[in-house]
Design a protein around this motif. Structure first.
Motif, mmCIF file in Angstrom:
data_model
loop_
_atom_site.group_PDB
_atom_site.id
_atom_site.type_symbol
_atom_site.label_atom_id
_atom_site.label_comp_id
_atom_site.label_asym_id
_atom_site.label_seq_id
_atom_site.Cartn_x
_atom_site.Cartn_y
_atom_site.Cartn_z
ATOM 1 N N UNK A 38 0.834 -1.200 0.000
ATOM 2 C CA UNK A 38 0.000 0.000 0.000
ATOM 3 C C UNK A 38 0.873 1.257 0.000
ATOM 4 N N UNK A 39 0.256 2.390 -0.364
ATOM 5 C CA UNK A 39 0.980 3.659 -0.401
ATOM 6 C C UNK A 39 1.092 4.227 1.005
ATOM 7 N N UNK A 40 2.289 4.705 1.312
ATOM 8 C CA UNK A 40 2.582 5.298 2.613
ATOM 9 C C UNK A 40 3.036 6.745 2.408
ATOM 10 N N UNK A 41 2.884 7.560 3.432
ATOM 11 C CA UNK A 41 3.390 8.924 3.407
ATOM 12 C C UNK A 41 4.843 8.868 3.876
ATOM 13 N N UNK A 42 5.763 8.952 2.936
ATOM 14 C CA UNK A 42 7.185 8.833 3.237
ATOM 15 C C UNK A 42 7.747 10.204 3.612
ATOM 16 N N UNK A 43 8.249 10.316 4.827
ATOM 17 C CA UNK A 43 8.871 11.550 5.298
ATOM 18 C C UNK A 43 10.261 11.651 4.668
ATOM 19 N N UNK A 44 10.414 12.559 3.701
ATOM 20 C CA UNK A 44 11.656 12.633 2.939
ATOM 21 C C UNK A 44 12.362 13.986 3.051
ATOM 22 N N UNK A 58 6.413 15.153 2.886
ATOM 23 C CA UNK A 58 6.217 13.741 2.562
ATOM 24 C C UNK A 58 5.825 13.598 1.099
ATOM 25 N N UNK A 59 6.079 12.415 0.562
ATOM 26 C CA UNK A 59 5.627 12.061 -0.778
ATOM 27 C C UNK A 59 5.010 10.670 -0.691
ATOM 28 N N UNK A 60 4.152 10.327 -1.654
ATOM 29 C CA UNK A 60 3.576 8.984 -1.644
ATOM 30 C C UNK A 60 4.538 7.952 -2.212
ATOM 31 N N UNK A 61 4.829 6.938 -1.425
ATOM 32 C CA UNK A 61 5.637 5.815 -1.887
ATOM 33 C C UNK A 61 4.975 4.532 -1.417
ATOM 34 N N UNK A 62 4.976 3.508 -2.268
ATOM 35 C CA UNK A 62 4.480 2.207 -1.837
ATOM 36 C C UNK A 62 5.436 1.669 -0.774
ATOM 37 N N UNK A 63 4.991 0.674 -0.040
ATOM 38 C CA UNK A 63 5.830 0.106 1.027
ATOM 39 C C UNK A 63 7.173 -0.374 0.472
ATOM 40 N N UNK A 64 7.176 -0.944 -0.719
ATOM 41 C CA UNK A 64 8.408 -1.441 -1.322
ATOM 42 C C UNK A 64 9.408 -0.347 -1.629
ATOM 43 N N UNK A 65 8.952 0.768 -2.148
ATOM 44 C CA UNK A 65 9.850 1.878 -2.459
ATOM 45 C C UNK A 65 10.167 2.731 -1.230
#
Length: 109
Positions: A38-44, A58-65
């Motif tokens: 699923x898509x997560x809010x990645x704190x980048x 944050x940007x949207x990234x799937x759990x894998x990315x």
């Protein structure tokens, strides 16, 4: 949660509305066809050691990315951006701009 915004270390306030908005989008690397989970809010955003960046960075990234894959942000760290040919600052600004112009929860492409 109560009426007061929750703050994390360093004084940054949490913004659950913005995080919900980010999770509505497909993974920023969706075009690769290699998304997992699923898509997560990645704190980048920029941050200190052991701290999380602001929710607005944050940007949207799937759990894998984001966390679990061999080419994920958590595995590659700062090398993630060059490896995937992405500009972190531009992606953060794009997501913030769309949020500010359309409002939270509106899905516009």
């Amino acid at each position: 949660r109560g009426s007061k915004p929750v703050k994390r270390a360093g004084g940054a306030e949490q913004n659950p509305e913005y995080l919900d908005y980010i999770r509505q989008w497909p993974c920023a690397l969706d075009a690769t066809g290699e998304c997992v989970g699923h898509v997560e809010a990645a704190h980048v955003g920029e941050r200190g050691l052991g701290q999380k960046s602001k929710d607005e960075e944050t940007i949207p990234l799937c759990a894998g990315h984001h966390r679990t894959g061999p080419e994920s942000h958590h595995v590659l760290g700062r090398g993630f951006w060059e490896h995937h040919g992405m500009n972190r600052a531009d992606l953060i600004a794009l997501m913030q701009g769309i949020f500010e112009n359309t409002g939270a929860g509106e899905w516009k492409r």
